[in-house]
Scaffold this motif. Structure first.
Motif, mmCIF file in Angstrom:
data_model
loop_
_atom_site.group_PDB
_atom_site.id
_atom_site.type_symbol
_atom_site.label_atom_id
_atom_site.label_comp_id
_atom_site.label_asym_id
_atom_site.label_seq_id
_atom_site.Cartn_x
_atom_site.Cartn_y
_atom_site.Cartn_z
ATOM 1 N N ALA A 12 19.462 27.927 15.400
ATOM 2 C CA ALA A 12 19.973 28.404 16.681
ATOM 3 C C ALA A 12 18.886 28.246 17.731
ATOM 4 O O ALA A 12 17.941 29.012 17.779
ATOM 5 N N GLN A 43 34.386 25.381 19.869
ATOM 6 C CA GLN A 43 33.615 24.442 20.680
ATOM 7 C C GLN A 43 32.405 23.909 19.903
ATOM 8 O O GLN A 43 31.780 24.649 19.138
ATOM 9 N N GLY A 45 28.804 23.058 18.743
ATOM 10 C CA GLY A 45 27.520 23.722 18.953
ATOM 11 C C GLY A 45 27.567 25.229 18.751
ATOM 12 O O GLY A 45 26.518 25.865 18.632
ATOM 13 N N PHE A 46 28.783 25.794 18.714
ATOM 14 C CA PHE A 46 28.900 27.234 18.426
ATOM 15 C C PHE A 46 28.479 27.486 16.981
ATOM 16 O O PHE A 46 28.914 26.788 16.069
ATOM 17 N N TYR A 49 28.870 34.564 16.339
ATOM 18 C CA TYR A 49 28.702 35.665 17.287
ATOM 19 C C TYR A 49 28.923 36.971 16.550
ATOM 20 O O TYR A 49 29.571 37.011 15.484
ATOM 21 N N ASP A 66 24.935 32.869 18.782
ATOM 22 C CA ASP A 66 23.996 31.768 18.547
ATOM 23 C C ASP A 66 24.676 30.431 18.818
ATOM 24 O O ASP A 66 25.807 30.196 18.366
ATOM 25 N N TRP A 67 23.962 29.569 19.515
ATOM 26 C CA TRP A 67 24.429 28.208 19.800
ATOM 27 C C TRP A 67 23.354 27.223 19.367
ATOM 28 O O TRP A 67 22.167 27.518 19.425
ATOM 29 N N ARG A 68 23.810 26.035 18.964
ATOM 30 C CA ARG A 68 22.864 25.042 18.440
ATOM 31 C C ARG A 68 21.913 24.562 19.529
ATOM 32 O O ARG A 68 20.745 24.281 19.272
ATOM 33 N N SER A 72 25.286 22.540 24.614
ATOM 34 C CA SER A 72 26.576 22.883 24.006
ATOM 35 C C SER A 72 27.128 24.174 24.590
ATOM 36 O O SER A 72 28.325 24.282 24.892
ATOM 37 N N PHE A 73 26.251 25.137 24.743
ATOM 38 C CA PHE A 73 26.668 26.433 25.302
ATOM 39 C C PHE A 73 27.232 26.257 26.705
ATOM 40 O O PHE A 73 28.318 26.758 27.026
ATOM 41 N N SER B 108 30.813 29.814 12.618
ATOM 42 C CA SER B 108 31.557 28.585 12.904
ATOM 43 C C SER B 108 32.025 27.841 11.670
ATOM 44 O O SER B 108 33.051 27.178 11.704
#
Lengths: 125, 125
Positions: A12, A43, A45-46, A49, A66-68, A72-73, B108
């Motif tokens: 992340a 979506q 890259g998610f 949560y 957390d997003w990659r 992406s976020f 995800s």
């Protein structure tokens, strides 16, 4: 479990932390939040949560997502499909959004020292 | 991974979220925080923590720590061994601590709908 936890934390690049103050019923807010999360969960890259509720304040929530990567976020939030979710959340709450990067993590069942981010992820927008 | 994530989220009855504003060097703060986390990581009921750093503010950090129950969390903080760690952190930062309970979570790679807390964990101190 440990390996997963460390992998999760390290993959992340960005963690979105959003504090909500709810001015509708908590149940209504949670329903709208769940709809929003289902959209965002699809979506690219998610990662994950968690929605938390304050122990002493029934109207205070915290979303930790957390997003990659930050691109992406931002791409997810700019999707036309996100607009109605954002409007629905704004109708029942105010929010204080912030973006963070990973620094340290430790899971109790690992038996190994805490993980540190090396080198520091120093994203500059 | 999904199962672990859901297990983790659900077994954590309480999540301690602490926002730090650092008035020493970030490296010094992170070193002190790591020492503190190593102490807390040995206490019964500790599950995991993550230390995050704000993307735009080098002096702003967020600690997110899961504990099995609030009694374990409070017992850990009342240990004599915690005092020097608390003092060291106070010497380099101010903090805004809050306690939360789990409401929703979604990872995800699960391919399943988000997890919801049922029934609501409504701890009253």
């Amino acid at each position: 479990m440990i390996a997963d936890g460390q992998q999760h934390a390290n993959e992340a690049a960005v963690t979105f932390v959003n504090k909500f103050t709810v001015h509708a019923s908590p149940d209504e807010f949670e329903r709208i939040f769940l709809d929003t999360a289902e959209f965002l969960g699809k979506q690219p890259g998610f990662l994950r949560y968690t929605l938390l509720k304050h122990i002493d304040d029934q109207n205070s929530y915290m979303n930790i997502a957390d997003w990659r990567d930050i691109e992406s976020f931002r791409r997810a939030l700019s999707q036309p499909g996100f607009t109605p979710h954002a409007e629905a959340l704004r109708a029942v709450s105010t929010s204080e959004p912030n973006l963070y990067t990973f620094r340290q993590s430790f899971t109790s069942d690992s038996g190994v020292p805490p993980t540190r981010a090396t080198p520091a992820k120093s994203y500059r927008p």
